[in-house]
Design a protein around this motif. Structure first.
Motif, PDB file in Angstrom:
ATOM      1  N   ALA A  36       0.806  -1.218   0.000  1.00 35.00           N
ATOM      2  CA  ALA A  36       0.000   0.000   0.000  1.00 35.00           C
ATOM      3  C   ALA A  36       0.841   1.272   0.000  1.00 35.00           C
ATOM      4  CB  ALA A  36      -0.949  -0.015   1.187  1.00 35.00           C
ATOM      5  N   LEU A  37       1.722   1.388  -0.974  1.00 33.33           N
ATOM      6  CA  LEU A  37       2.466   2.631  -1.156  1.00 33.33           C
ATOM      7  C   LEU A  37       1.703   3.523  -2.128  1.00 33.33           C
ATOM      8  CD1 LEU A  37       6.165   1.420  -1.558  1.00 33.33           C
ATOM      9  CD2 LEU A  37       5.272   2.898   0.251  1.00 33.33           C
ATOM     10  N   ASP A  38       1.530   4.785  -1.768  1.00 35.97           N
ATOM     11  CA  ASP A  38       0.940   5.753  -2.678  1.00 35.97           C
ATOM     12  C   ASP A  38       1.996   6.063  -3.742  1.00 35.97           C
ATOM     13  OD1 ASP A  38       0.427   8.313  -3.921  1.00 35.97           O
ATOM     14  OD2 ASP A  38      -1.029   8.707  -2.329  1.00 35.97           O
ATOM     15  N   PRO A  39       1.704   5.832  -5.025  1.00 40.48           N
ATOM     16  CA  PRO A  39       2.722   6.024  -6.057  1.00 40.48           C
ATOM     17  C   PRO A  39       3.192   7.478  -6.206  1.00 40.48           C
ATOM     18  CG  PRO A  39       0.609   5.516  -7.062  1.00 40.48           C
ATOM     19  CD  PRO A  39       0.443   5.349  -5.582  1.00 40.48           C
ATOM     20  N   LYS A  40       2.379   8.429  -5.793  1.00 41.67           N
ATOM     21  CA  LYS A  40       2.762   9.840  -5.918  1.00 41.67           C
ATOM     22  C   LYS A  40       3.725  10.271  -4.812  1.00 41.67           C
ATOM     23  CE  LYS A  40      -1.473  11.076  -8.267  1.00 41.67           C
ATOM     24  NZ  LYS A  40      -2.858  10.902  -7.950  1.00 41.67           N
ATOM     25  N   THR A  41       3.472   9.783  -3.594  1.00 44.28           N
ATOM     26  CA  THR A  41       4.271  10.227  -2.446  1.00 44.28           C
ATOM     27  C   THR A  41       5.238   9.166  -1.943  1.00 44.28           C
ATOM     28  OG1 THR A  41       2.648   9.432  -0.835  1.00 44.28           O
ATOM     29  CG2 THR A  41       2.349  11.691  -1.693  1.00 44.28           C
ATOM     30  N   MET A  42       5.025   7.921  -2.355  1.00 41.82           N
ATOM     31  CA  MET A  42       5.780   6.760  -1.853  1.00 41.82           C
ATOM     32  C   MET A  42       5.634   6.615  -0.334  1.00 41.82           C
ATOM     33  SD  MET A  42       6.838   5.003  -4.376  1.00 41.82           S
ATOM     34  CE  MET A  42       8.132   3.914  -3.792  1.00 41.82           C
ATOM     35  N   GLU A  43       4.530   7.126   0.197  1.00 38.82           N
ATOM     36  CA  GLU A  43       4.195   6.964   1.611  1.00 38.82           C
ATOM     37  C   GLU A  43       3.190   5.819   1.734  1.00 38.82           C
ATOM     38  OE1 GLU A  43       5.460   8.741   4.231  1.00 38.82           O
ATOM     39  OE2 GLU A  43       6.779   9.745   2.794  1.00 38.82           O
TER      40      GLU A  43
END
Length: 135
Positions: A34-41
């Motif tokens: 579950a990494l956000d591709p935009k923020t890598m958070e």
């Protein structure tokens, strides 16, 4: 021959691997977390939100290979706590037609990358295109 599949709409690999590899008509995806591709958070507010992010990442990888969840023939789900199975399954099920859903295993593991709660990988196959020949 293999073709590397990468998209900015899914998290960039964090090691020596690619998001997916297409060999012939078969796509082998790396596990998605579950990494956000935009923020890598990490998106780990709750298990359903986490699972939705994983599935959206997987959707982006499939789309980069011109496929959809209908092309998926096998899924592997790794979870850190089997008590989360029902909630994960509820979200996962929203992405598939139950009548044509892929084969699958779900395995509880001790740990996952970045200590997430769920990781999913898939194998998908693109049907061979039939060529019509005119005489």
């Amino acid at each position: 021959m293999k073709k590397i599949i990468n998209t900015s709409k899914a998290p960039a690999p964090i090691g020596p691997y690619n998001q997916a590899v297409l060999s012939g008509n078969t796509l082998y995806t790396s596990g998605q977390i579950a990494l956000d591709p935009k923020t890598m958070e990490l998106v780990i507010d709750d298990i359903k939100t986490e699972t939705k992010q994983v599935m959206e990442n997987m959707k982006a990888v499939l789309e980069a290979a011109n496929m959809t969840f209908e092309n998926v023939i096998k899924s592997s789900i790794f979870i850190s706590d089997m008590n989360n199975f029902k909630q994960i399954n509820d979200v996962y099920g929203n992405y598939f037609n139950e009548a044509t859903a892929p084969a699958r295993e779900t395995v509880e593991v001790a740990n996952l990358p970045k200590f997430v709660n769920v990781e999913i990988s898939m194998i998908a196959v693109k049907p061979e295109q039939k060529t019509l020949y005119k005489k």
